[in-house]
Design a protein around this motif. Sequence first.
Motif, PDB file in Angstrom:
ATOM      1  N   VAL A  69       0.859  -1.184   0.000  1.00 55.45           N
ATOM      2  CA  VAL A  69       0.000   0.000   0.000  1.00 55.45           C
ATOM      3  C   VAL A  69       0.895   1.234   0.000  1.00 55.45           C
ATOM      4  O   VAL A  69       1.748   1.378   0.875  1.00 55.45           O
ATOM      5  CB  VAL A  69      -0.923   0.020   1.249  1.00 55.45           C
ATOM      6  CG1 VAL A  69      -1.784   1.259   1.269  1.00 55.45           C
ATOM      7  CG2 VAL A  69      -1.777  -1.235   1.312  1.00 55.45           C
ATOM      8  N   LEU A  70       0.726   2.095  -1.000  1.00 56.38           N
ATOM      9  CA  LEU A  70       1.420   3.375  -1.035  1.00 56.38           C
ATOM     10  C   LEU A  70       0.405   4.444  -0.664  1.00 56.38           C
ATOM     11  O   LEU A  70      -0.669   4.503  -1.256  1.00 56.38           O
ATOM     12  CB  LEU A  70       1.984   3.666  -2.431  1.00 56.38           C
ATOM     13  CG  LEU A  70       3.298   2.993  -2.771  1.00 56.38           C
ATOM     14  CD1 LEU A  70       3.066   1.562  -3.152  1.00 56.38           C
ATOM     15  CD2 LEU A  70       3.997   3.745  -3.849  1.00 56.38           C
ATOM     16  N   THR A  99       3.317  -1.309   3.964  1.00 56.32           N
ATOM     17  CA  THR A  99       2.764   0.021   3.721  1.00 56.32           C
ATOM     18  C   THR A  99       3.876   1.052   3.642  1.00 56.32           C
ATOM     19  O   THR A  99       4.754   1.098   4.501  1.00 56.32           O
ATOM     20  CB  THR A  99       1.780   0.410   4.846  1.00 56.32           C
ATOM     21  OG1 THR A  99       0.796  -0.617   4.972  1.00 56.32           O
ATOM     22  CG2 THR A  99       1.085   1.719   4.533  1.00 56.32           C
ATOM     23  N   TRP A 100       3.811   1.853   2.585  1.00 55.80           N
ATOM     24  CA  TRP A 100       4.759   2.954   2.378  1.00 55.80           C
ATOM     25  C   TRP A 100       4.015   4.256   2.611  1.00 55.80           C
ATOM     26  O   TRP A 100       3.092   4.586   1.885  1.00 55.80           O
ATOM     27  CB  TRP A 100       5.303   2.923   0.951  1.00 55.80           C
ATOM     28  CG  TRP A 100       5.933   1.628   0.562  1.00 55.80           C
ATOM     29  CD1 TRP A 100       5.320   0.579  -0.046  1.00 55.80           C
ATOM     30  CD2 TRP A 100       7.281   1.238   0.758  1.00 55.80           C
ATOM     31  NE1 TRP A 100       6.211  -0.442  -0.247  1.00 55.80           N
ATOM     32  CE2 TRP A 100       7.433  -0.063   0.243  1.00 55.80           C
ATOM     33  CE3 TRP A 100       8.392   1.861   1.318  1.00 55.80           C
ATOM     34  CZ2 TRP A 100       8.628  -0.749   0.277  1.00 55.80           C
ATOM     35  CZ3 TRP A 100       9.592   1.175   1.346  1.00 55.80           C
ATOM     36  CH2 TRP A 100       9.701  -0.109   0.828  1.00 55.80           C
ATOM     37  N   LEU A 133      -1.732  10.987  12.669  1.00 55.47           N
ATOM     38  CA  LEU A 133      -2.788   9.973  12.665  1.00 55.47           C
ATOM     39  C   LEU A 133      -2.482   8.855  11.679  1.00 55.47           C
ATOM     40  O   LEU A 133      -2.720   7.677  11.956  1.00 55.47           O
ATOM     41  CB  LEU A 133      -4.140  10.622  12.331  1.00 55.47           C
ATOM     42  CG  LEU A 133      -4.727  11.509  13.426  1.00 55.47           C
ATOM     43  CD1 LEU A 133      -5.899  12.314  12.890  1.00 55.47           C
ATOM     44  CD2 LEU A 133      -5.148  10.680  14.614  1.00 55.47           C
ATOM     45  N   GLY A 134      -1.936   9.214  10.522  1.00 57.61           N
ATOM     46  CA  GLY A 134      -1.572   8.199   9.536  1.00 57.61           C
ATOM     47  C   GLY A 134      -0.493   7.265  10.048  1.00 57.61           C
ATOM     48  O   GLY A 134      -0.573   6.051   9.867  1.00 57.61           O
ATOM     49  N   LEU A 135       0.532   7.826  10.694  1.00 52.48           N
ATOM     50  CA  LEU A 135       1.600   6.993  11.253  1.00 52.48           C
ATOM     51  C   LEU A 135       1.045   5.989  12.259  1.00 52.48           C
ATOM     52  O   LEU A 135       1.390   4.806  12.236  1.00 52.48           O
ATOM     53  CB  LEU A 135       2.661   7.867  11.931  1.00 52.48           C
ATOM     54  CG  LEU A 135       3.577   8.664  11.018  1.00 52.48           C
ATOM     55  CD1 LEU A 135       4.389   9.669  11.829  1.00 52.48           C
ATOM     56  CD2 LEU A 135       4.494   7.749  10.254  1.00 52.48           C
ATOM     57  N   LEU A 144       4.492  -4.321   8.047  1.00 53.16           N
ATOM     58  CA  LEU A 144       5.671  -3.461   8.050  1.00 53.16           C
ATOM     59  C   LEU A 144       5.255  -2.105   7.505  1.00 53.16           C
ATOM     60  O   LEU A 144       4.624  -2.014   6.461  1.00 53.16           O
ATOM     61  CB  LEU A 144       6.786  -4.052   7.179  1.00 53.16           C
ATOM     62  CG  LEU A 144       8.055  -3.207   7.046  1.00 53.16           C
ATOM     63  CD1 LEU A 144       8.753  -3.080   8.394  1.00 53.16           C
ATOM     64  CD2 LEU A 144       8.993  -3.804   6.030  1.00 53.16           C
ATOM     65  N   PHE A 145       5.600  -1.054   8.247  1.00 55.54           N
ATOM     66  CA  PHE A 145       5.275   0.304   7.819  1.00 55.54           C
ATOM     67  C   PHE A 145       6.572   1.067   7.642  1.00 55.54           C
ATOM     68  O   PHE A 145       7.429   1.087   8.531  1.00 55.54           O
ATOM     69  CB  PHE A 145       4.396   0.999   8.864  1.00 55.54           C
ATOM     70  CG  PHE A 145       4.129   2.438   8.541  1.00 55.54           C
ATOM     71  CD1 PHE A 145       3.299   2.772   7.485  1.00 55.54           C
ATOM     72  CD2 PHE A 145       4.714   3.451   9.265  1.00 55.54           C
ATOM     73  CE1 PHE A 145       3.051   4.106   7.176  1.00 55.54           C
ATOM     74  CE2 PHE A 145       4.479   4.771   8.969  1.00 55.54           C
ATOM     75  CZ  PHE A 145       3.647   5.092   7.922  1.00 55.54           C
ATOM     76  N   CYS A 146       6.731   1.694   6.481  1.00 53.98           N
ATOM     77  CA  CYS A 146       7.955   2.425   6.169  1.00 53.98           C
ATOM     78  C   CYS A 146       7.600   3.827   5.678  1.00 53.98           C
ATOM     79  O   CYS A 146       7.129   3.991   4.557  1.00 53.98           O
ATOM     80  CB  CYS A 146       8.750   1.675   5.110  1.00 53.98           C
ATOM     81  SG  CYS A 146      10.315   2.455   4.736  1.00 53.98           S
TER      82      CYS A 146
END
Length: 157
Positions: A69-70, A99-100, A133-135, A144-146
């Motif tokens: 997900v970008l 997620t990017w 909020l997005g973070l 995994l969130f980058c």
Amino acid sequence: QLWSEYLPVPLHPHSLLVLPQYNHDGDAGRLKAFGQGEQLLQEPRCLEELDDRLHFFVEECDYLQGFQVLCDLHDGFSGVGAKVTELLHDEYSRKGILTWGLTPVIHRAEVSRFCFSLQELEKDFYRLMNTALGLVHLSRQSSLFCPLSLNSSLGLR
């Protein structure tokens, strides 16, 4: 005319979900806040259309391993991305979600550092709240969130 028409590689028609209320209206028709983006995917028509498009591609997979997900972090699409990752997490809980989180480079003139207009302060406030909020939401629902940015601080001051 859509932005996707200017891409050198054509996209599959089912990969695009056009939101007519946010289509080519400049700043007037933009998703400003995280909550607007989340609320957008609570509309039954939009949610059903997204679900249909997602299932179209999932059914074509022989061995689905996960999703990428970008997502823009700085505007209301942060809320859209959070809701999409939540739906993916709920429906495909055994699949990975990478997620990017993307933020743009913000150019400001030297003069504007000292004299802020009310519009600039409002934009900075929305950018800060949407990013925060997005973070939180995206990192909670993703395997995994980058976060990615060319700024040294995700565009926040």
